[in-house]
Design a protein around this motif. Sequence first.
Motif, PDB file in Angstrom:
ATOM      1  N   GLY A  14     -93.721  -2.582  68.456  1.00 59.02           N
ATOM      2  CA  GLY A  14     -93.635  -3.730  67.556  1.00 59.02           C
ATOM      3  C   GLY A  14     -92.618  -4.775  67.928  1.00 59.02           C
ATOM      4  N   ASN A  15     -92.007  -4.685  69.124  1.00 55.05           N
ATOM      5  CA  ASN A  15     -90.994  -5.691  69.457  1.00 55.05           C
ATOM      6  C   ASN A  15     -91.436  -6.576  70.618  1.00 55.05           C
ATOM      7  OD1 ASN A  15     -90.653  -3.936  71.646  1.00 55.05           O
ATOM      8  ND2 ASN A  15     -88.437  -3.955  71.551  1.00 55.05           N
ATOM      9  N   PHE A  16     -90.772  -7.724  70.746  1.00 59.34           N
ATOM     10  CA  PHE A  16     -91.059  -8.702  71.796  1.00 59.34           C
ATOM     11  C   PHE A  16     -89.726  -9.136  72.388  1.00 59.34           C
ATOM     12  CE2 PHE A  16     -91.701 -13.406  72.666  1.00 59.34           C
ATOM     13  CZ  PHE A  16     -92.342 -13.218  73.889  1.00 59.34           C
ATOM     14  N   LEU A  17     -89.581  -8.969  73.697  1.00 57.89           N
ATOM     15  CA  LEU A  17     -88.344  -9.303  74.392  1.00 57.89           C
ATOM     16  C   LEU A  17     -88.559 -10.564  75.220  1.00 57.89           C
ATOM     17  CD1 LEU A  17     -87.412  -5.677  75.440  1.00 57.89           C
ATOM     18  CD2 LEU A  17     -86.135  -7.096  73.842  1.00 57.89           C
TER      19      LEU A  17
ATOM     20  N   VAL B  22     -98.175  -9.198  76.450  1.00 55.05           N
ATOM     21  CA  VAL B  22     -98.235 -10.625  76.096  1.00 55.05           C
ATOM     22  C   VAL B  22     -99.573 -11.191  76.570  1.00 55.05           C
ATOM     23  CG1 VAL B  22     -97.159 -12.885  76.403  1.00 55.05           C
ATOM     24  CG2 VAL B  22     -95.741 -10.832  76.370  1.00 55.05           C
ATOM     25  N   ARG B  23    -100.166 -12.060  75.725  1.00 52.26           N
ATOM     26  CA  ARG B  23    -101.421 -12.717  76.090  1.00 52.26           C
ATOM     27  C   ARG B  23    -101.204 -14.221  76.220  1.00 52.26           C
ATOM     28  NH1 ARG B  23    -105.580 -15.197  73.301  1.00 52.26           N
ATOM     29  NH2 ARG B  23    -104.619 -14.718  71.289  1.00 52.26           N
ATOM     30  N   PHE B  24    -101.661 -14.800  77.315  1.00 54.48           N
ATOM     31  CA  PHE B  24    -101.634 -16.254  77.488  1.00 54.48           C
ATOM     32  C   PHE B  24    -102.758 -16.853  76.658  1.00 54.48           C
ATOM     33  CE2 PHE B  24    -103.263 -19.842  80.261  1.00 54.48           C
ATOM     34  CZ  PHE B  24    -102.318 -20.766  79.830  1.00 54.48           C
ATOM     35  N   THR B  25    -102.433 -17.790  75.752  1.00 51.87           N
ATOM     36  CA  THR B  25    -103.433 -18.311  74.817  1.00 51.87           C
ATOM     37  C   THR B  25    -104.304 -19.426  75.397  1.00 51.87           C
ATOM     38  OG1 THR B  25    -101.903 -19.971  73.904  1.00 51.87           O
ATOM     39  CG2 THR B  25    -101.915 -17.780  72.876  1.00 51.87           C
ATOM     40  N   GLY B  26    -103.880 -20.001  76.515  1.00 52.18           N
ATOM     41  CA  GLY B  26    -104.663 -21.081  77.128  1.00 52.18           C
ATOM     42  C   GLY B  26    -103.967 -22.418  77.122  1.00 52.18           C
ATOM     43  N   LEU B  27    -102.977 -22.599  76.235  1.00 50.96           N
ATOM     44  CA  LEU B  27    -102.237 -23.860  76.196  1.00 50.96           C
ATOM     45  C   LEU B  27    -101.306 -23.955  77.404  1.00 50.96           C
ATOM     46  CD1 LEU B  27    -101.115 -26.450  74.772  1.00 50.96           C
ATOM     47  CD2 LEU B  27     -99.443 -24.947  73.672  1.00 50.96           C
ATOM     48  N   ALA B  28    -101.410 -25.059  78.141  1.00 51.05           N
ATOM     49  CA  ALA B  28    -100.502 -25.298  79.267  1.00 51.05           C
ATOM     50  C   ALA B  28    -100.468 -26.793  79.547  1.00 51.05           C
ATOM     51  CB  ALA B  28    -100.952 -24.537  80.513  1.00 51.05           C
ATOM     52  N   GLY B  29     -99.292 -27.337  79.686  1.00 49.22           N
ATOM     53  CA  GLY B  29     -99.193 -28.770  79.975  1.00 49.22           C
ATOM     54  C   GLY B  29     -97.758 -29.216  80.169  1.00 49.22           C
ATOM     55  N   GLU B  30     -97.603 -30.405  80.717  1.00 49.87           N
ATOM     56  CA  GLU B  30     -96.294 -31.007  80.905  1.00 49.87           C
ATOM     57  C   GLU B  30     -96.098 -32.092  79.849  1.00 49.87           C
ATOM     58  OE1 GLU B  30     -95.273 -30.674  85.573  1.00 49.87           O
ATOM     59  OE2 GLU B  30     -96.772 -32.170  85.071  1.00 49.87           O
TER      60      GLU B  30
ATOM     61  N   GLN C 199     -99.109 -15.076  73.013  1.00 50.44           N
ATOM     62  CA  GLN C 199     -99.118 -14.271  71.799  1.00 50.44           C
ATOM     63  C   GLN C 199     -98.652 -12.859  72.134  1.00 50.44           C
ATOM     64  OE1 GLN C 199    -102.600 -14.433  69.367  1.00 50.44           O
ATOM     65  NE2 GLN C 199    -101.928 -12.806  67.995  1.00 50.44           N
ATOM     66  N   SER C 200     -97.752 -12.346  71.305  1.00 50.99           N
ATOM     67  CA  SER C 200     -97.287 -10.973  71.431  1.00 50.99           C
ATOM     68  C   SER C 200     -97.395 -10.323  70.061  1.00 50.99           C
ATOM     69  CB  SER C 200     -95.831 -10.925  71.916  1.00 50.99           C
ATOM     70  OG  SER C 200     -95.364  -9.593  71.983  1.00 50.99           O
ATOM     71  N   GLY C 201     -98.136  -9.252  69.989  1.00 50.95           N
ATOM     72  CA  GLY C 201     -98.370  -8.644  68.688  1.00 50.95           C
ATOM     73  C   GLY C 201     -99.086  -9.632  67.781  1.00 50.95           C
ATOM     74  N   TRP C 202     -98.525  -9.842  66.578  1.00 47.78           N
ATOM     75  CA  TRP C 202     -99.127 -10.766  65.611  1.00 47.78           C
ATOM     76  C   TRP C 202     -98.574 -12.180  65.747  1.00 47.78           C
ATOM     77  CZ3 TRP C 202    -102.710  -9.243  61.771  1.00 47.78           C
ATOM     78  CH2 TRP C 202    -102.973  -7.868  61.719  1.00 47.78           C
TER      79      TRP C 202
ATOM     80  N   ILE D 201     -78.711 -13.935  82.488  1.00 50.14           N
ATOM     81  CA  ILE D 201     -79.979 -13.897  81.749  1.00 50.14           C
ATOM     82  C   ILE D 201     -79.706 -13.924  80.253  1.00 50.14           C
ATOM     83  CG2 ILE D 201     -82.111 -12.607  81.347  1.00 50.14           C
ATOM     84  CD1 ILE D 201     -81.596 -11.197  84.054  1.00 50.14           C
ATOM     85  N   MET D 202     -80.276 -14.911  79.558  1.00 49.86           N
ATOM     86  CA  MET D 202     -80.187 -14.951  78.093  1.00 49.86           C
ATOM     87  C   MET D 202     -81.465 -14.345  77.525  1.00 49.86           C
ATOM     88  SD  MET D 202     -79.619 -18.161  75.502  1.00 49.86           S
ATOM     89  CE  MET D 202     -77.838 -18.111  75.699  1.00 49.86           C
ATOM     90  N   TRP D 203     -81.321 -13.449  76.544  1.00 52.38           N
ATOM     91  CA  TRP D 203     -82.488 -12.756  76.012  1.00 52.38           C
ATOM     92  C   TRP D 203     -82.425 -12.631  74.489  1.00 52.38           C
ATOM     93  CZ3 TRP D 203     -81.579  -8.343  73.217  1.00 52.38           C
ATOM     94  CH2 TRP D 203     -80.326  -7.732  73.404  1.00 52.38           C
ATOM     95  N   THR D 204     -83.588 -12.433  73.900  1.00 52.64           N
ATOM     96  CA  THR D 204     -83.708 -12.226  72.458  1.00 52.64           C
ATOM     97  C   THR D 204     -84.754 -11.148  72.201  1.00 52.64           C
ATOM     98  OG1 THR D 204     -85.276 -14.065  72.417  1.00 52.64           O
ATOM     99  CG2 THR D 204     -83.032 -14.531  71.678  1.00 52.64           C
ATOM    100  N   GLU D 205     -84.619 -10.475  71.068  1.00 55.63           N
ATOM    101  CA  GLU D 205     -85.601  -9.464  70.658  1.00 55.63           C
ATOM    102  C   GLU D 205     -86.132  -9.815  69.278  1.00 55.63           C
ATOM    103  OE1 GLU D 205     -85.996  -4.605  69.924  1.00 55.63           O
ATOM    104  OE2 GLU D 205     -84.042  -5.609  69.766  1.00 55.63           O
ATOM    105  N   PHE D 206     -87.454  -9.733  69.100  1.00 54.73           N
ATOM    106  CA  PHE D 206     -88.091 -10.043  67.820  1.00 54.73           C
ATOM    107  C   PHE D 206     -89.029  -8.907  67.414  1.00 54.73           C
ATOM    108  CE2 PHE D 206     -87.140 -14.078  69.816  1.00 54.73           C
ATOM    109  CZ  PHE D 206     -86.531 -14.785  68.802  1.00 54.73           C
ATOM    110  N   ASN D 207     -89.145  -8.710  66.111  1.00 53.13           N
ATOM    111  CA  ASN D 207     -90.134  -7.778  65.572  1.00 53.13           C
ATOM    112  C   ASN D 207     -91.421  -8.550  65.342  1.00 53.13           C
ATOM    113  OD1 ASN D 207     -91.669  -5.934  64.238  1.00 53.13           O
ATOM    114  ND2 ASN D 207     -90.321  -5.703  62.469  1.00 53.13           N
ATOM    115  N   VAL D 208     -92.474  -8.198  66.077  1.00 47.93           N
ATOM    116  CA  VAL D 208     -93.733  -8.947  65.974  1.00 47.93           C
ATOM    117  C   VAL D 208     -94.858  -8.083  65.390  1.00 47.93           C
ATOM    118  CG1 VAL D 208     -93.185 -10.584  67.800  1.00 47.93           C
ATOM    119  CG2 VAL D 208     -94.242  -8.406  68.412  1.00 47.93           C
ATOM    120  N   ASP D 209     -94.508  -6.951  64.796  1.00 51.55           N
ATOM    121  CA  ASP D 209     -95.507  -6.106  64.133  1.00 51.55           C
ATOM    122  C   ASP D 209     -95.616  -6.546  62.673  1.00 51.55           C
ATOM    123  OD1 ASP D 209     -97.189  -4.216  63.114  1.00 51.55           O
ATOM    124  OD2 ASP D 209     -95.925  -2.488  63.580  1.00 51.55           O
TER     125      ASP D 209
END
Length: 372
Positions: A37-40, A125-133, A158-161, A315-323
């Motif tokens: 349930g987490n996303f790093l 992680v899923r790439f949703t399709g959005l990409a641009g400059e 997208q990761s989890g929900w 390296i700067m990092w964060t952890e999120f609950n995505v469940d």
Amino acid sequence: MDYTGLRRMSDADRGRLITTLTGLRTGLRRLPAKGPGNFLLATWNIREFGGTKYRGRIPDALYCIAECISRFDLVAVQEVRQDLVALRQVVRILGRDWDYIYNDVSLADGGNGERLAFLFNRSRVRFTGLAGELVLPSKSASKLVAQIARTPFICGFQSGWAKFNLCTVHIYYGEGKKDDPKRIEEIEKTAKLLADKAKSYINLDDPVDYSPENLVLLGDFNIFGREDATFQALTKNRFVIPEPLLRQKGSNVSEDKFYDQIAFFKETRGIECSNAGVFNFYQYAFNNPKLYKGVMPASAAFNTWRTFQMSDHLIMWTEFNVDKTDAYLKTLMREQASAPEGGTKKAATKKTAKTAVKKTTAKTKAAKKKAA
């Protein structure tokens, strides 16, 4: 991780690298483990990634960079050069689950021929399709504006929900002044443009509690301190740094500058930043000059050389609950409770529609009978 390349090394090189990787892996275990349930999420400026300074990166550095990245689910990488060999080697070492997406090199003055990239674990992680400059709008039809030297790069994942539209940047550094006017301008224009276009990337009006959307600005802002005008240029456009990150040390090697940032538009929407930090890999790797005697150029100073192997940024990092499964189930329960006869709203609507059709059919038959 694919370590098969170690078998093709000489005994001396393999022994040195295994010693380094063992120490680095010990340090990386102090970071949160990946769970269901987490996303790093992390951001890392890898110094001249693809450059040839000091004859380029040795295999030790490529394996150590991959080892660090493997600990996270998604890493925004800045300062990737035109030559993608080093990037592709790192992705190969990471293994089959990993993928990457990058933009083209900048040809603008001050762009340094750099590009920006995202590396992500496809099993998490899923790439949703959005990409641009991002391109700054003109002030008028006849007056163009100067574009940001290293064009900001935005992609959706997208990761989890949870959905994350991530915009990574490498802001102008200049002469190293604390509040360089051009640096302030680039941060302010990027943050303002994203804030103005926020509705294009996330649903601001009716966010769903179980499927939160987030707009995130992250990367190397070259911010010296949180009290500086450069930092204010970010926050005054409604970008918020998660509270756990505000308690961290700097992300440069000396840990006294706040170059790198991870900022959310308005807030983290529907998710909580449970943990954050800055990982100093030099505590565990590339900290013993004796190991690299004969490998490092004789004319190079060790502390400088190692920044062209690993980086001059940490390296700067964060952890999120995505469940958000519980939130989704509660929503279904509320819908069921509010629907007639214990059914869901969808079922109730369907039943109402069928009743309406029956009534209409009965009226039509009665009308035809009367006419006859």
